[in-house]
Design a protein around this motif. Sequence first.
Motif, short mmCIF file in Angstrom:
data_model
loop_
_atom_site.label_atom_id
_atom_site.label_comp_id
_atom_site.label_asym_id
_atom_site.label_seq_id
_atom_site.Cartn_x
_atom_site.Cartn_y
_atom_site.Cartn_z
N ALA A 172 7.08 -10.79 -32.27
CA ALA A 172 5.86 -10.16 -32.77
C ALA A 172 4.60 -10.81 -32.20
CB ALA A 172 5.84 -10.23 -34.30
N HIS A 173 4.66 -12.12 -31.92
CA HIS A 173 3.47 -12.84 -31.45
C HIS A 173 3.26 -12.71 -29.95
CE1 HIS A 173 6.60 -15.66 -30.20
NE2 HIS A 173 5.70 -16.23 -29.42
N PHE A 174 4.23 -12.15 -29.24
CA PHE A 174 4.25 -12.20 -27.78
C PHE A 174 3.66 -10.93 -27.18
CE2 PHE A 174 6.44 -11.44 -23.70
CZ PHE A 174 6.13 -12.62 -23.03
N SER A 175 2.72 -11.12 -26.25
CA SER A 175 2.12 -9.99 -25.55
C SER A 175 2.03 -10.35 -24.07
CB SER A 175 0.72 -9.69 -26.11
OG SER A 175 0.08 -8.69 -25.35
N ALA A 176 2.58 -9.51 -23.22
CA ALA A 176 2.58 -9.76 -21.79
C ALA A 176 1.71 -8.72 -21.09
CB ALA A 176 4.00 -9.73 -21.24
N GLU A 177 0.47 -9.09 -20.84
CA GLU A 177 -0.47 -8.24 -20.12
C GLU A 177 -0.65 -8.80 -18.71
OE1 GLU A 177 -3.94 -8.54 -22.52
OE2 GLU A 177 -2.91 -7.89 -24.36
N ASP A 178 -1.28 -8.03 -17.86
CA ASP A 178 -1.52 -8.46 -16.47
C ASP A 178 -0.23 -8.98 -15.83
OD1 ASP A 178 -4.17 -7.92 -17.08
OD2 ASP A 178 -4.64 -10.01 -17.51
N LEU A 188 8.73 -18.37 -27.35
CA LEU A 188 8.01 -17.89 -26.18
C LEU A 188 6.55 -18.33 -26.20
CD1 LEU A 188 9.44 -14.26 -25.96
CD2 LEU A 188 9.69 -16.04 -24.20
N GLU A 189 6.09 -18.95 -25.12
CA GLU A 189 4.74 -19.47 -24.92
C GLU A 189 4.43 -20.68 -25.78
OE1 GLU A 189 1.52 -16.70 -24.90
OE2 GLU A 189 2.56 -15.26 -23.64
N ARG A 190 5.32 -21.04 -26.71
CA ARG A 190 5.05 -22.16 -27.62
C ARG A 190 5.82 -23.42 -27.23
NH1 ARG A 190 5.82 -18.36 -33.03
NH2 ARG A 190 3.73 -17.40 -32.98
N ALA A 219 18.97 -25.74 -13.20
CA ALA A 219 19.05 -24.29 -13.35
C ALA A 219 20.22 -23.73 -12.57
CB ALA A 219 17.75 -23.65 -12.87
N GLU A 220 21.08 -23.02 -13.25
CA GLU A 220 22.23 -22.35 -12.66
C GLU A 220 21.91 -20.86 -12.51
OE1 GLU A 220 24.89 -23.93 -11.71
OE2 GLU A 220 24.49 -25.90 -12.61
N PRO A 221 22.61 -20.15 -11.61
CA PRO A 221 22.40 -18.70 -11.51
C PRO A 221 22.54 -18.02 -12.87
CG PRO A 221 23.77 -19.47 -9.71
CD PRO A 221 23.61 -20.63 -10.64
N GLY A 222 21.62 -17.12 -13.16
CA GLY A 222 21.67 -16.41 -14.44
C GLY A 222 20.93 -17.11 -15.56
N GLN A 223 20.14 -18.15 -15.24
CA GLN A 223 19.38 -18.85 -16.27
C GLN A 223 17.88 -18.60 -16.11
OE1 GLN A 223 20.56 -23.04 -16.16
NE2 GLN A 223 21.77 -22.71 -18.01
N LEU A 224 17.22 -18.53 -17.24
CA LEU A 224 15.76 -18.49 -17.31
C LEU A 224 15.27 -19.83 -17.83
CD1 LEU A 224 12.83 -17.22 -17.79
CD2 LEU A 224 13.69 -16.68 -20.08
N ILE A 225 14.20 -20.34 -17.22
CA ILE A 225 13.48 -21.48 -17.78
C ILE A 225 12.01 -21.07 -17.87
CG2 ILE A 225 12.89 -23.92 -17.58
CD1 ILE A 225 15.27 -24.30 -15.77
N THR A 226 11.42 -21.24 -19.03
CA THR A 226 10.01 -20.95 -19.19
C THR A 226 9.36 -22.02 -20.05
OG1 THR A 226 8.38 -19.28 -19.86
CG2 THR A 226 10.40 -19.42 -21.18
N TRP A 227 8.07 -22.21 -19.86
CA TRP A 227 7.33 -23.28 -20.52
C TRP A 227 5.93 -22.79 -20.86
CZ3 TRP A 227 9.90 -24.02 -15.81
CH2 TRP A 227 9.17 -23.65 -14.67
N PRO A 228 5.19 -23.48 -21.70
CA PRO A 228 3.84 -23.03 -22.05
C PRO A 228 2.90 -23.04 -20.84
CG PRO A 228 4.68 -24.56 -23.69
CD PRO A 228 5.63 -24.62 -22.54
N GLN A 229 1.87 -22.26 -20.95
CA GLN A 229 0.86 -22.13 -19.90
C GLN A 229 0.28 -23.50 -19.53
OE1 GLN A 229 -2.62 -20.01 -21.20
NE2 GLN A 229 -3.19 -19.38 -19.12
N LEU A 230 0.07 -23.72 -18.24
CA LEU A 230 -0.53 -24.93 -17.67
C LEU A 230 0.31 -26.19 -17.87
CD1 LEU A 230 -4.33 -24.40 -18.53
CD2 LEU A 230 -3.22 -24.12 -16.31
N ALA A 231 1.57 -26.05 -18.28
CA ALA A 231 2.44 -27.23 -18.37
C ALA A 231 2.76 -27.71 -16.96
CB ALA A 231 3.72 -26.89 -19.12
N PRO A 232 2.50 -28.98 -16.63
CA PRO A 232 2.83 -29.47 -15.29
C PRO A 232 4.34 -29.46 -15.07
CG PRO A 232 1.34 -30.97 -16.45
CD PRO A 232 1.86 -30.01 -17.46
N HIS A 233 4.75 -29.15 -13.85
CA HIS A 233 6.18 -29.14 -13.53
C HIS A 233 6.35 -29.29 -12.02
CE1 HIS A 233 4.70 -24.98 -13.39
NE2 HIS A 233 5.63 -24.74 -12.45
#
Length: 325
Positions: free
Chosen positions: A117-123, A17-19, A200-214
């Motif tokens: 342990a390293h992950f914090s989701a604020e705001d 996550l985030e990495r 991406a199919e229904p029921g999938q998550l895709i996530t990438w690091p902050q400011l990654a172009p997409h």
Amino acid sequence: MADSLLVDWQPQDFETLERGVIVARHWLAETGLFTDDALAEILDSHPAEHLSINTMGKTKDKFDWREGDRNGVPGAELVQMVREGHLWINCRRMMSCQPAYAEVVNSLYDELEANAAHFSAEDRTANLLISSPDAWVPYHVDMPVNMLWHIRGRKRAWVYPHFDKRFASGYVLEKVCYGEWSEEVPYDSDWDKYALVFDAEPGQLITWPQLAPHRVENLEGLNVSLSTEHKNARARRRLNVHTGNYVFRKRFGKACSSIEVDGVAAHFKQFVARLDRYAGKLFGKEKEQWTYPITFALDPSEPDGFRLLDTAGDAAPAAHELMEV
């Protein structure tokens, strides 16, 4: 919410996550919050100032993003217009405006925090995206950390190497983070060979690091996704580093090439960025975010679901198209 909405996550998924880029599964569709009736109810109850209706050209190598007027179309009809037309709807601030969806998003984030342990989701924030089968979103960066929880339809996402100045230079990110540009940034189709591509199919998550172009293209059906965003101390510092670099370039004529978020220099840039914002508020010169003018209105009688306004003219260019990069 007791039952987990995450499906078959492995320890390495939480660690990434985030990495890095993650593709994983979820149960959001099973909540019943994303049916046609539920979408119509959201569209009818959501505050107008937090609901954007957009369209885009059908030629993907030409920027043609437009902002539109809902023109009084009711929710159920609007869902059908999106299914049959060429539209992209963004219901912003779901966390503050839609309690049932806020509960679901908080459940997701709480479980992620509990297992990483390293992950914090604020705001925490969330946007509900409803879009046509052939809609697409141009190359861009998101300032918060973004997670795309795909629920209905099929879409393809291109994710380009993060923290790599070949694909979003320091100068470009300075402009975006300061608010002088929108999140749409310069793009070259030659960069596609360096991208990770996901269908991406229904029921999938895709996530990438902050400011990654997409960029994203829909492939099939009415597309529904929940885009959640968050920040934390490190994410805020990353944005402030780019903003501080902008301030040094703009105010003092000094270009700072480093985009590192650790160390004394990064913390000093964060101080400079915050001082600049405070000075703007103090002297009544707060920065304004880039916005697109309204150039079309929804129209059920039109094949694509909208008509251009008489004053529309050509689509407004992206901010970066107004100057050389």
